[in-house]
Scaffold this motif. Structure first.
Motif, PDB file in Angstrom:
ATOM      1  N   THR A  20       0.864  -1.030   0.322  1.00  0.00           N
ATOM      2  CA  THR A  20      -0.155   0.183   0.137  1.00  0.00           C
ATOM      3  C   THR A  20       1.151   1.162   0.130  1.00  0.00           C
ATOM      4  O   THR A  20       1.872   1.165   0.791  1.00  0.00           O
ATOM      5  CB  THR A  20      -0.793   0.275   1.116  1.00  0.00           C
ATOM      6  OG1 THR A  20      -1.637  -1.279   1.399  1.00  0.00           O
ATOM      7  CG2 THR A  20      -1.292   0.865   1.325  1.00  0.00           C
ATOM      8  N   GLU A  49      -7.880  -2.617   3.336  1.00  0.00           N
ATOM      9  CA  GLU A  49      -9.045  -3.241   4.393  1.00  0.00           C
ATOM     10  C   GLU A  49      -8.736  -2.601   5.793  1.00  0.00           C
ATOM     11  O   GLU A  49      -8.727  -2.009   6.178  1.00  0.00           O
ATOM     12  CB  GLU A  49      -9.669  -4.382   3.700  1.00  0.00           C
ATOM     13  CG  GLU A  49     -10.559  -4.617   4.870  1.00  0.00           C
ATOM     14  CD  GLU A  49     -11.323  -6.076   4.835  1.00  0.00           C
ATOM     15  OE1 GLU A  49     -10.620  -6.656   4.206  1.00  0.00           O
ATOM     16  OE2 GLU A  49     -12.593  -6.318   4.742  1.00  0.00           O
ATOM     17  N   ASN A  50      -7.216  -3.005   5.724  1.00  0.00           N
ATOM     18  CA  ASN A  50      -6.428  -2.789   6.808  1.00  0.00           C
ATOM     19  C   ASN A  50      -5.676  -1.834   6.696  1.00  0.00           C
ATOM     20  O   ASN A  50      -4.872  -1.498   7.405  1.00  0.00           O
ATOM     21  CB  ASN A  50      -5.936  -4.185   7.412  1.00  0.00           C
ATOM     22  CG  ASN A  50      -6.317  -5.194   7.367  1.00  0.00           C
ATOM     23  OD1 ASN A  50      -7.772  -5.083   7.968  1.00  0.00           O
ATOM     24  ND2 ASN A  50      -6.125  -6.365   6.678  1.00  0.00           N
ATOM     25  N   SER A  51      -6.272  -0.641   6.309  1.00  0.00           N
ATOM     26  CA  SER A  51      -5.243   0.593   6.039  1.00  0.00           C
ATOM     27  C   SER A  51      -5.256   1.330   7.372  1.00  0.00           C
ATOM     28  O   SER A  51      -6.098   1.232   8.147  1.00  0.00           O
ATOM     29  CB  SER A  51      -5.549   1.019   4.600  1.00  0.00           C
ATOM     30  OG  SER A  51      -5.059   2.303   5.105  1.00  0.00           O
ATOM     31  N   GLN A  52      -3.993   2.144   8.098  1.00  0.00           N
ATOM     32  CA  GLN A  52      -4.489   2.745   9.390  1.00  0.00           C
ATOM     33  C   GLN A  52      -4.875   3.995   8.189  1.00  0.00           C
ATOM     34  O   GLN A  52      -4.968   4.832   9.505  1.00  0.00           O
ATOM     35  CB  GLN A  52      -3.067   3.184   9.482  1.00  0.00           C
ATOM     36  CG  GLN A  52      -1.926   2.191   9.955  1.00  0.00           C
ATOM     37  CD  GLN A  52      -2.093   1.515  10.804  1.00  0.00           C
ATOM     38  OE1 GLN A  52      -2.330   1.615  11.406  1.00  0.00           O
ATOM     39  NE2 GLN A  52      -2.346  -0.056  10.383  1.00  0.00           N
ATOM     40  N   GLU A  96      -8.139   6.313   7.939  1.00  0.00           N
ATOM     41  CA  GLU A  96      -9.259   6.207   8.211  1.00  0.00           C
ATOM     42  C   GLU A  96      -9.980   6.260   6.722  1.00  0.00           C
ATOM     43  O   GLU A  96     -11.205   5.720   6.613  1.00  0.00           O
ATOM     44  CB  GLU A  96      -9.965   7.327   9.140  1.00  0.00           C
ATOM     45  CG  GLU A  96     -11.402   6.774   9.905  1.00  0.00           C
ATOM     46  CD  GLU A  96     -11.377   7.635  11.224  1.00  0.00           C
ATOM     47  OE1 GLU A  96     -12.872   7.657  10.839  1.00  0.00           O
ATOM     48  OE2 GLU A  96     -10.586   8.299  11.983  1.00  0.00           O
ATOM     49  N   ARG A 130      -9.896   3.545   4.956  1.00  0.00           N
ATOM     50  CA  ARG A 130     -10.926   1.984   5.315  1.00  0.00           C
ATOM     51  C   ARG A 130     -12.162   2.029   5.138  1.00  0.00           C
ATOM     52  O   ARG A 130     -13.235   1.328   5.034  1.00  0.00           O
ATOM     53  CB  ARG A 130     -10.600   1.908   7.036  1.00  0.00           C
ATOM     54  CG  ARG A 130      -9.713   1.342   6.990  1.00  0.00           C
ATOM     55  CD  ARG A 130      -9.184   0.919   8.836  1.00  0.00           C
ATOM     56  NE  ARG A 130      -9.676   1.576   9.678  1.00  0.00           N
ATOM     57  CZ  ARG A 130      -8.854   2.366  10.418  1.00  0.00           C
ATOM     58  NH1 ARG A 130      -8.334   2.674   9.605  1.00  0.00           N
ATOM     59  NH2 ARG A 130      -9.709   3.511  11.009  1.00  0.00           N
ATOM     60  N   SER A 131     -12.986   3.628   5.324  1.00  0.00           N
ATOM     61  CA  SER A 131     -14.387   3.714   5.039  1.00  0.00           C
ATOM     62  C   SER A 131     -14.473   3.037   3.569  1.00  0.00           C
ATOM     63  O   SER A 131     -16.055   2.965   3.856  1.00  0.00           O
ATOM     64  CB  SER A 131     -14.026   5.537   5.306  1.00  0.00           C
ATOM     65  OG  SER A 131     -13.838   5.977   3.812  1.00  0.00           O
ATOM     66  N   PHE A 144     -14.565   0.454   3.628  1.00  0.00           N
ATOM     67  CA  PHE A 144     -14.122  -1.205   3.319  1.00  0.00           C
ATOM     68  C   PHE A 144     -15.306  -1.457   4.386  1.00  0.00           C
ATOM     69  O   PHE A 144     -16.122  -2.442   4.687  1.00  0.00           O
ATOM     70  CB  PHE A 144     -12.997  -1.541   3.844  1.00  0.00           C
ATOM     71  CG  PHE A 144     -12.382  -2.061   2.368  1.00  0.00           C
ATOM     72  CD1 PHE A 144     -11.925  -2.492   2.174  1.00  0.00           C
ATOM     73  CD2 PHE A 144     -11.706  -0.796   2.362  1.00  0.00           C
ATOM     74  CE1 PHE A 144     -11.479  -2.540   0.520  1.00  0.00           C
ATOM     75  CE2 PHE A 144     -10.417  -0.060   1.078  1.00  0.00           C
ATOM     76  CZ  PHE A 144     -10.458  -1.333   0.721  1.00  0.00           C
ATOM     77  N   ASP A 145     -15.418  -0.064   5.062  1.00  0.00           N
ATOM     78  CA  ASP A 145     -16.380  -0.660   6.411  1.00  0.00           C
ATOM     79  C   ASP A 145     -18.186  -0.812   6.383  1.00  0.00           C
ATOM     80  O   ASP A 145     -18.348  -1.401   7.037  1.00  0.00           O
ATOM     81  CB  ASP A 145     -16.091   0.778   7.388  1.00  0.00           C
ATOM     82  CG  ASP A 145     -15.046   0.672   7.995  1.00  0.00           C
ATOM     83  OD1 ASP A 145     -14.221  -0.184   7.864  1.00  0.00           O
ATOM     84  OD2 ASP A 145     -15.247   2.227   9.120  1.00  0.00           O
TER      85      ASP A 145
END
Lengths: 283, 254
Positions: A7, A257-260, A262, A265-266, A268-269
């Motif tokens: 990433t 999906e496991n990125s720091q 936010e 990640r939004s 994928f949430d």
């Protein structure tokens, strides 16, 4: 499926955005190479120095919010839009060096599935599929053309709709026929512009699985523009996220999906269906 | 002042764009592959599908012209000149103009809306990315069809209008069809028929090319389809009048 890319550390600062294209380490020649692609409409810069590559047989998903320039980017690849600067090379051909005829010769090797499939509404399904063959496979016998049409319709499970007009088909069926029409010239590269937009979750999943099936069957390299995470989950070997016209992040589905970050990640949430979809395809 | 200038700029930009589009037609029309199948289909749509409307209009036009003219001609004791007057006015002016104006409404609007709709739904883009030249397939075929069919429709209108005139003539007078046509044709000369036929080719060309231009350049959005159809009718009607005026000036010199 390749999940070896790392990433890119995301940043919204264009001045420090790396935007450096990372070519495959194994020396394999990528089928699509984009360097420094920039496109503006008036004062508004939609794409800023985009660089990326797609390897042979790879599915690259380009994610981004509406208005992030995804569709403009994919249209630049087939010269429906002209970039302000930057270079695009597809299947070893630099688009800038091609004349009209050479561009068309290359376009035959590239399939493009439009957001709404863009079927010719005055033609039946059979005529829609026969039309590109009539134009480009003039020496092919009528029998072979018919066999190819039936094979493509069989691929998408719609042989029964062969004599129907597009207006009589559902949204999902229209997308499938659009895919069949695009594949009939047996392209080496496929570009999908939001293939699951406007479809229900189940149909979107079916279309996404069909994309993967076709990719495996015909060994096609693809760029899939979407903001549908189910589609991304099923189809992606690698994902690029566009934000404000730049490549904001890049990686595999699991990495992003496991990125720091936010904001990343939004994406994928909000969907619980993704894991289910991923489990179904083993990604 | 600013909107006024902007409107001027837009007008000249569109005029230049339209000119380039019209010239592109002449470059593309000679290039293979020739889409005969599509040309014949468009000829069927433009020609055959318009015959009823054109025929009915021509008939009414000829009859009304005769009925309206007769009292004045009778006042001068020149009823026998009515067939000649009808023939000259129909063949030289009214036939080509009425046919062209009806085709502006019927065919120009259809082409504007059809191509506009294809642009909005990305069907034209789909042709482009499939390496099919949409200009060649859509614009050339339609424009060739209108250029060939409108002169034929004009000849049909002329014939039916004369027949309508003959029937209207028989309301008050008694004349045979043969006599009516012979008397009418006696007043027609080469300079009446030839320029009328030639200008109807130009009418056909501008109706086709303007209808296609408006549709081909429709912007994204459903509203633009209506705008394309509407502006195709307005612009092609205006072009028909301008060509007619130029043709009248040229004919006057003959």
């Amino acid at each position: 499926m390749d999940q070896t890319n790392n990433t890119i550390s995301p940043t919204t600062d264009r001045a420090v955005q790396p935007q450096v294209e990372k070519l495959p380490a194994n020396g394999q020649q990528p089928v699509i190479v984009v360097r420094g692609l920039t496109k503006s409409f008036g004062e508004h810069e939609v794409l800023h120095s985009i660089s990326l590559h797609v390897k042979k047989g790879e599915n690259l998903v380009v994610l981004g919010k509406s208005g992030s320039g995804k569709s403009v980017f994919i249209k630049c690849l087939v010269r429906l839009e002209w970039p302000d600067c930057g270079t695009i090379s597809i299947l070893g051909k630099d688009l800038d060096s091609l004349n009209y005829q050479e561009t068309n010769d290359l376009r035959i090797r590239i399939g493009f599935l439009f957001q709404n499939a863009a079927l010719y509404d005055s033609m039946t399904v059979r005529e829609n599929l026969a039309f590109p063959l009539r134009q480009h496979k003039k020496r092919m016998s009528a029998k072979k053309k018919e066999a190819l049409i039936l094979e493509m319709l069989d691929n998408v499970g719609l042989v029964d709709s062969i004599d129907q007009l597009p207006s009589k088909l559902s949204g999902g069926q229209v997308k499938r026929i659009g895919l069949a029409r695009t594949l009939i010239l047996q392209p080496e590269v496929m570009l999908y512009d939001e293939p699951t937009t406007g479809l229900d979750t189940i149909t979107a999943k079916e279309i996404s699985e069909l994309i993967v099936k076709m990719q495996k069957k015909y060994h096609i390299s693809s760029i899939i523009i979407t903001h549908d995470m189910i589609c991304a989950g099923i189809t992606a070997d690698r994902i690029i996220i566009l934000r404000d016209g730049i490549v904001y992040a890049e990686g595999s589905y699991a990495q992003l999906e496991n990125s720091q970050d936010e904001w990343i990640r939004s994406f994928f949430d909000f969907s619980d269906n993704i894991n289910t979809a991923q489990n179904a395809t083993g990604k | 002042m600013q909107p006024f200038l902007h409107r001027y700029q837009t007008f000249f930009h569109q005029a230049g764009d339209l000119t380039a589009f019209m010239l592109r037609f002449f470059r593309e029309v000679v290039k293979p592959p020739f889409e005969w199948r599509e040309i014949f289909y468009q000829c069927y749509l433009v020609g055959y599908k318009s015959t009823l409307l054109i025929g009915l209009t021509g008939f009414i036009m000829g009859a009304v012209l005769t009925i309206q003219t007769r009292p004045s001609m009778a006042g001068f004791g020149a009823v026998s000149l009515i067939p000649g007057m009808i023939a000259v006015s129909v063949v030289r002016e009214i036939g080509p103009m009425i046919t062209a104006l009806i085709c502006c409404g019927k065919i120009g609007s259809r082409m504007g809306a059809e191509l506009g709709s294809m642009r909005v739904t990305e069907q034209i883009d789909a042709m482009e990315v499939s390496a099919i030249n949409p200009f060649h397939f859509l614009v050339v075929t339609r424009t060739v069809a209108t250029t060939l069919m409108i002169p034929l429709l004009t000849i049909l209108t002329d014939g039916i209008a004369l027949f309508g005139g003959y029937l209207a003539m028989n309301i008050h007078d008694v004349t045979s069809l043969r006599h009516f046509f012979t008397a009418g044709m006696a007043h027609l000369d080469f300079v009446d028929i030839f320029p009328a036929v030639i200008k109807s080719f130009f009418f056909g060309y501008v109706i086709g090319i303007i209808g296609c231009y408006k549709g081909y350049h429709a912007s994204r959005g459903t509203e633009s389809v209506g705008i394309a159809a509407n502006s195709a009718v307005v612009a092609s009607s205006l072009a028909v009048f301008i060509i007619d005026m130029i043709a009248a000036q040229i004919t006057d010199l003959l």
